[in-house]
Write a protein that holds these residues in place. Sequence first.
Motif: not given
Ligand SMILES: [Ca+2]
Lengths: 325, 325
Positions: A101-102, A269-272
Amino acid sequence: MKKRTALPLLLAGLLVAGGSQAADPYAKFKELFKPLPAIAPIPADNPQTEAKVELGKMLYFDARLSGDGTIACATCHNPALGFTDRIPRAIGHGAARGPRNSPTTLNAAFLTSQFWDGRAPTLEAQALGPLQANIEHNITLDKAIAVLKGFPEYQKRFAEVFGGKDPVTPDNLAKAIAAFERTLITPNSPFDRYLAGDESAISTQQKKGMKSFVEKGCVGCHNGPNFTDGNFYAIKVPGSTDEGRYTVTKKESDKHAFRTQTLRNVALTYPYFNNGSVWKLDEAVKIMGKEMLKTDLSKDEVDDLVAFLHGLTGEMPKFTIPALP
Amino acid sequence: MKKRTALPLLLAGLLVAGGSQAADPYAKFKELFKPLPAIAPIPADNPQTEAKVELGKMLYFDARLSGDGTIACATCHNPALGFTDRIPRAIGHGAARGPRNSPTTLNAAFLTSQFWDGRAPTLEAQALGPLQANIEHNITLDKAIAVLKGFPEYQKRFAEVFGGKDPVTPDNLAKAIAAFERTLITPNSPFDRYLAGDESAISTQQKKGMKSFVEKGCVGCHNGPNFTDGNFYAIKVPGSTDEGRYTVTKKESDKHAFRTQTLRNVALTYPYFNNGSVWKLDEAVKIMGKEMLKTDLSKDEVDDLVAFLHGLTGEMPKFTIPALP
Ligand SMILES: [Ca+2]
Ligand code: HEC
Ligand code: HEC
Ligand code: HEC
Ligand code: HEC
Ligand SMILES: [Ca+2]
C-alpha cells in the motif's frame, strides 16, 4: 537500532500517577500526547529554501520522470487523495500492481525511517528508490537526469538552487524532492487544538477515545507527535505474506514486522495496513486490538477510538499546481 | 454542417482593404484577431454555480472513477502539463496506449465540437466518453455512479447542486464536469494584451509573426478568439493513418480530416498533431505550411510564427487541488 520491543513502561507509570486531577478526568491522558510541530526537522546538509521547495514540487509532479512519461510521485501520493492513491496496493509502470500500500507523504518528514520496512533512513535516501523501481516510475537515474537536462528551465533552477558546475545530479534531485516533502505537514488538527487548550475542539466521545487509546495500550506504539514510535512489530494483517523488516535485516525476529504507522490523517489514508487489505477504520482498529493487544475491543470502544482518530486530520498544505516546462 | 472548406474569403478581402494605415504597419493585421473572452459561453440547460464547479473539479480529479482506481481526467489533462499529458498518444487503463494525442482541456469550452474528429457536440456530451472508453477510464457508467453513491459527501453535493430525488446520474456527472471545464479559460495572454492596446505586450518579432500568420493564410483556418474555425481539413501528419472525421461521417471527403486545433497555449501542448508525432513547434509550423498551404516557409518566417504562437500562452486558471472524500 530498531527492534521489536515490549510495550513501553511509560504507560504503566503514568497511569499510576496523576490520581488527583478530579477536575478534568481527561487531563492525565492528554498529558501523554504532543502536538504536531508546524515545521519538520531540517537536516544540516539540506537547508530549506523557497526556490528549492518550488523545484522539489515541480519534480514531485513531473510524470516525465518515468519510463513511459505518465507516472509522478503525485500519482501514488496524490494531493487529492490524502497524498495516497486510495487503492490497496500501488499500481505503477505498465499498470503493474506492487506488493504494498502507498503510505501518505504527509508528515513523512517526521518519520525516523522510510518505507513499511524502514529500509531508507531519510527522505533524501528514499526519493531515488521509487524512480528506479520497475513497478513504480521505471526509469534509470541516468535517464531521469537526461530528461531534466533536456529542459533549460530545470537546468536554470537546479543551478540557482544548488550552484556548482553540474548541478543536475541524482543527489540534488533527491534533496529538492525531500525539501518539498518537508512542507507536507498537517498541523492544527482538532486534537492539536485540544492539546493547545481549546477544550471544545474535540467532542466528549473523542476524549473518551483518547482515554481508551491510552488505557488499552495503543499509545505504547503510536506515540510522539506523529503517533509512531518508529519501531517494528510483527503483525499478520489479513492476507499478508510480506516478510516486512526481515527483508532488510534478515533477523528472524523481524519476520513480518512493520514500522508502526503514523495515525495522523488516518481518516484520509484508507485502505489500511501494509497490503491495503482493510477499507474501514473501525475494522482496522478492531484488528489492532486483537493482533497487537490481544484484546477484543467492544463496539463502543471501537467507535470512540475511531472518533478520536478522526480528530487527527490536520490542515492540508496549500500550494498551487506547478506549471512544468 | 462542418465540412472541408476552401480558404475563407475574408482573408483576401481584408488584405486588399486597409492600405492607408501607414502609422502602424501591423494595424490591419491586428484587426483580424479577437481576444479570448474571460468567460466561456454557458448553455441554458447547465448554468454555472460555484457549488457545481467545485463538484466538477472533484470529479475531474477523482481516480476512483476508473476501472482500477488510478485514472482521472486530470491524468491525461494534467494541470501541471498544460492540461495535457505531454506524451504522443494517451496511455490509459492497463497502460494501454490509445491512437490519439490528448488535447488540452484549456479553452475546450470555446470549441464548437469536441474530439479531433468532432464526434461530440458539447462538453456535456463529451464527458461520458472517456469514462467508458476501455483504453481511458475503463469503467461502466453504472459502476461510476455506484462509486459516487458510495460516498455520502458526493451524495450530499449532487443533491445540493442538482436537487431532485436521485441526483447522482450520468447526466448530472457530465454537467458538473462540463461546468468545471468552463472555468479552464486562459485570458490575458501577451497577444490579448496587445489586442487590448498594450503595444509593448509582444515583441516586434511576434508582430512580424502575426503578419506572416495572416499573409501566409494560417488565419484562414485558425481564426476567431480560440484560433480555430471549427472546420475539418484533410491532412496527413507524419505517421498518421487515422481516418479522422471519416469515422464519424463516412463521407469520402472527410477521410483523414481533423478539426482545426486551437493555437491558444500551443507552446504548452506539445507534442503536436492528432498522433503527437511532432515534438517541436517550429517543425509543426513548417509542416502546416507545406501540407495546408503548399508553401515552404523560410527559417525566418518559421521563427517569427513560433515567436507569435508563444504569445498565445494565457493566464492559467488558479484553483486548489480538491480534497476528495
Ligand atoms: Ca493506506
Ligand atoms: C507506483 C506508486 C508509487 C510511486 C510512483 C511513488 N511511490 Fe512512494 N511509495 C509507494 C509505496 C507502495 C510505498 C511503500 C513501499 C514499501 O514500503 O516498500 C511508498 C513509500 C514512500 C515513502 C515512505 C513513507 C513511509 O511512510 O514510510 C515516501 C516518503 C515516498 N514513497 C515518497 C515518494 C516520492 C518522493 C516519489 C517520487 C520520486 C514516490 N514516492 C513515488 C508508492 C509509490
Ligand atoms: C505493538 C505495537 C502496536 C500497538 C500496541 C498498536 N499498533 Fe496500530 N499499528 C502498529 C503497526 C506496526 C502498524 C502497521 C501494520 C501493518 O500495516 O502492517 C499499525 C497500524 C495501525 C493502523 C493502520 C494505519 C494505516 O494507515 O494503515 C491503525 C488504524 C492503528 N494501527 C491503530 C491502532 C489502535 C487504535 C491501537 C490500539 C487499539 C493500536 N493501533 C495498537 C503497531 C501497533
Ligand atoms: C487516458 C487518457 C485520457 C483520459 C483519462 C481522459 N482523456 Fe480526454 N482526451 C484524451 C484523448 C486521447 C482525447 C482525443 C480523443 C479523440 O479525439 O478521439 C481526449 C479528448 C478530450 C476532449 C476534447 C478536446 C478537444 O480539443 O476536442 C475533452 C474536453 C476531454 N478529453 C475531457 C476529458 C474529461 C472531462 C475526462 C474525464 C472524464 C477525460 N477527458 C479523460 C485522453 C484522455
Ligand atoms: C486548411 C486549414 C489550416 C491551415 C491553412 C493551417 N492550419 Fe494549422 N491546423 C489545421 C488542422 C486541421 C490541424 C490539426 C491537424 C492534426 O493534428 O491532424 C492544425 C494543427 C496545427 C498545429 C498543431 C497544434 C496542436 O496542438 O497539435 C499548429 C502549431 C498549427 N496548426 C499552426 C499553423 C500555422 C502556423 C499555419 C500557417 C503556416 C497553419 N497552422 C495553417 C488546419 C490548418
Ligand atoms: Ca498536443
